[in-house]
Design a protein around this motif. Structure first.
Motif, PDB file in Angstrom:
ATOM      1  N   PHE A  41       0.801  -1.143   0.014  1.00 50.26           N
ATOM      2  CA  PHE A  41      -0.024   0.054  -0.247  1.00 50.26           C
ATOM      3  C   PHE A  41       0.815   1.411  -0.048  1.00 50.26           C
ATOM      4  O   PHE A  41       0.443   2.411  -0.738  1.00 50.26           O
ATOM      5  N   TYR A  42       2.075   1.255   0.631  1.00 52.15           N
ATOM      6  CA  TYR A  42       2.630   2.539   1.159  1.00 52.15           C
ATOM      7  C   TYR A  42       3.731   2.643   0.213  1.00 52.15           C
ATOM      8  O   TYR A  42       4.928   2.863   0.370  1.00 52.15           O
ATOM      9  N   ASP A  43       3.532   3.091  -1.152  1.00 49.67           N
ATOM     10  CA  ASP A  43       4.322   3.821  -2.013  1.00 49.67           C
ATOM     11  C   ASP A  43       3.858   5.462  -1.583  1.00 49.67           C
ATOM     12  O   ASP A  43       3.325   5.806  -0.484  1.00 49.67           O
ATOM     13  N   GLY A  46       0.202   6.139  -1.600  1.00 51.93           N
ATOM     14  CA  GLY A  46      -0.489   5.467  -0.648  1.00 51.93           C
ATOM     15  C   GLY A  46      -0.220   5.874   0.798  1.00 51.93           C
ATOM     16  O   GLY A  46      -1.042   5.907   1.704  1.00 51.93           O
ATOM     17  N   SER A  47       0.972   6.388   0.999  1.00 52.72           N
ATOM     18  CA  SER A  47       1.363   7.100   2.496  1.00 52.72           C
ATOM     19  C   SER A  47       0.823   8.313   2.407  1.00 52.72           C
ATOM     20  O   SER A  47      -0.008   8.470   3.601  1.00 52.72           O
ATOM     21  N   GLU A  48       0.425   9.157   1.642  1.00 52.52           N
ATOM     22  CA  GLU A  48      -0.346  10.452   1.619  1.00 52.52           C
ATOM     23  C   GLU A  48      -1.868  10.033   1.878  1.00 52.52           C
ATOM     24  O   GLU A  48      -2.645  10.627   2.851  1.00 52.52           O
ATOM     25  N   LEU A  49      -2.210   8.907   1.055  1.00 53.90           N
ATOM     26  CA  LEU A  49      -3.669   8.426   1.466  1.00 53.90           C
ATOM     27  C   LEU A  49      -4.118   7.803   2.767  1.00 53.90           C
ATOM     28  O   LEU A  49      -5.030   8.489   3.241  1.00 53.90           O
ATOM     29  N   PHE A  50      -3.038   7.194   3.444  1.00 54.23           N
ATOM     30  CA  PHE A  50      -3.135   6.669   4.688  1.00 54.23           C
ATOM     31  C   PHE A  50      -3.338   7.978   5.669  1.00 54.23           C
ATOM     32  O   PHE A  50      -3.945   7.775   6.725  1.00 54.23           O
ATOM     33  N   LEU A 223      -3.354   0.024  -4.877  1.00 55.75           N
ATOM     34  CA  LEU A 223      -2.437  -1.027  -5.399  1.00 55.75           C
ATOM     35  C   LEU A 223      -2.745  -1.266  -6.707  1.00 55.75           C
ATOM     36  O   LEU A 223      -1.700  -1.564  -7.321  1.00 55.75           O
ATOM     37  N   VAL A 224      -3.686  -1.350  -7.405  1.00 58.90           N
ATOM     38  CA  VAL A 224      -3.963  -1.686  -8.673  1.00 58.90           C
ATOM     39  C   VAL A 224      -3.187  -0.428  -9.623  1.00 58.90           C
ATOM     40  O   VAL A 224      -2.568  -0.779 -10.599  1.00 58.90           O
ATOM     41  N   THR A 225      -3.197   0.689  -9.251  1.00 58.40           N
ATOM     42  CA  THR A 225      -2.568   1.769 -10.000  1.00 58.40           C
ATOM     43  C   THR A 225      -1.079   1.342  -9.880  1.00 58.40           C
ATOM     44  O   THR A 225      -0.274   1.711 -10.659  1.00 58.40           O
ATOM     45  N   ARG A 226      -0.707   1.183  -8.705  1.00 53.88           N
ATOM     46  CA  ARG A 226       0.798   0.777  -8.393  1.00 53.88           C
ATOM     47  C   ARG A 226       1.303  -0.200  -9.411  1.00 53.88           C
ATOM     48  O   ARG A 226       2.257  -0.320  -9.780  1.00 53.88           O
ATOM     49  N   MET A 227       0.558  -1.306  -9.217  1.00 55.66           N
ATOM     50  CA  MET A 227       0.778  -2.493 -10.038  1.00 55.66           C
ATOM     51  C   MET A 227       0.922  -2.304 -11.485  1.00 55.66           C
ATOM     52  O   MET A 227       1.825  -2.583 -12.161  1.00 55.66           O
ATOM     53  N   GLN A 228      -0.033  -1.210 -12.190  1.00 60.93           N
ATOM     54  CA  GLN A 228       0.030  -0.813 -13.538  1.00 60.93           C
ATOM     55  C   GLN A 228       1.224   0.205 -13.692  1.00 60.93           C
ATOM     56  O   GLN A 228       1.881  -0.232 -14.681  1.00 60.93           O
ATOM     57  N   ARG A 229       1.572   0.954 -12.782  1.00 61.79           N
ATOM     58  CA  ARG A 229       2.550   1.630 -13.126  1.00 61.79           C
ATOM     59  C   ARG A 229       4.169   1.095 -12.924  1.00 61.79           C
ATOM     60  O   ARG A 229       4.871   1.083 -13.970  1.00 61.79           O
TER      61      ARG A 229
END
Length: 324
Positions: A41-43, A46-50, A223-229
């Motif tokens: 989660f924590y790219d 993700g860290s900002e969203l958390f 997480l989906v966005t990160r896997m795409q990128r």
């Protein structure tokens, strides 16, 4: 996000194997119940969203833990050796550390450990600006794997700080192994301050992980966005949606990514099929009783010293010592 070492002795996660993110995604999507490790989660996004999640009205853990740190700060700090190196596992934002700092003087060093190197360095710089006399030595590393502390801390008594109920993201057996690893990292004479979420009514729990503004949903879907990128994930379908539910038998909140329709995804040269409504299990958040967590800690080699809770009994903060 590319994880870079902030301190020369750090072992960044992208050097532990060729691509541990891809390895874990391929292994997780191949299981009968598809799953992904919550640590991804924590790219930076993700860290900002958390951090945004922690400010939501439904999300009680952060504000409740902060209230405990404010009320019991001197008592909590009294359990830590002086001076010591305070190692915060999965540091993220330094909000909770800042609540304890006034009670910790003299503090030998503060060592935040986090996978998000960019966010970690931002927080370290802000701390240095606000507390010029504080020695801050950040380490970009995955605290769930073996990593070294900065070498110039040798000989300094260590204490650990693990707030935020992050311990609940691990299966109980894994949580016990993690606590045992903390004891190994910190060494003889160590202390550990850990935040633990408590069992409570299901509606309160589910609202905390499925807020009305949809921030937790964006966090999950990132997480989906990160896997795409980062991994070139492609979707042959309409994607996923967010679901959170309380599993009373396991005493845990579960977060899932739910396939909107029958579809196939491709990643790392492999294809994975989804039925409509099939899920990827992305996170658990176990909820403990006070006695249940103390037993877990004792089994991992930690001696329970003291525990603090809020008046409503929503959350707890535990002081532990390495057992003799």
């Amino acid at each position: 996000m590319t994880v870079k070492p902030v301190f020369p002795d750090a072992t960044p996660i992208d050097r532990l194997s060729a691509n541990p993110f891809l390895d874990d995604v391929l292994a997780g999507l191949a299981k009968p119940q598809k799953e992904l490790p919550a640590k991804y989660f924590y790219d930076a996004a993700g860290s900002e969203l958390f951090e945004a999640i922690t400010r939501l009205p439904e999300y009680y853990p952060t504000r409740t833990e902060l209230s405990i740190l404010d009320a019991a700060g001197p008592e909590i700090a009294a359990h830590l050796p002086r001076p010591c190196a305070l190692v915060e596992f999965g540091a993220g934002a330094t909000t909770k550390l800042r609540r304890l700092l006034p009670h910790l003087a003299p503090l030998g060093a503060y060592v935040p450990v986090d996978v998000s190197a960019e966010f970690l360095e931002e927080q370290a710089e802000a701390l240095r600006a606000d507390f010029p006399s504080l020695r801050v030595e950040p380490v970009a590393a995955d605290f769930t794997r073996a990593f070294p502390l900065p070498g110039d801390l040798d000989g300094m008594t260590k204490a650990g700080f693990f707030p935020g109920s992050t311990i609940g993201n691990f299966e109980p057996a894994e949580a016990g192994r993690l606590l045992a690893r903390f004891a190994e990292v910190l060494g003889a004479g160590a202390r550990l301050i850990v935040g633990v979420d408590l069992v409570k009514e299901t509606p309160v729990l589910e609202a905390a992980y499925d807020d009305a503004a949809g921030v937790t949903g964006r966090f999950n879907l990132n997480l989906v966005t990160r896997m795409q990128r980062e991994l070139g994930l492609t979707l042959d379908g309409s994607g996923f949606t967010h679901r959170a539910l309380f599993n009373p038998d396991a005493s845990r909140i579960e977060m899932h990514l739910v396939s909107r329709a029958e579809q196939t995804v491709s990643v790392g040269g492999r294809r994975f099929s989804f039925a409509s409504g099939e899920t990827i299990h992305t996170e658990n958040s176990y909820k403990y009783t006070l006695d249940g967590f103390r037993a877990l800690a004792a089994g991992a080699g930690w001696q329970p010293l003291q525990v603090w809770t809020d008046p409503a009994g929503l959350f707890s903060v535990h002081a532990l010592a390495v057992g003799s």
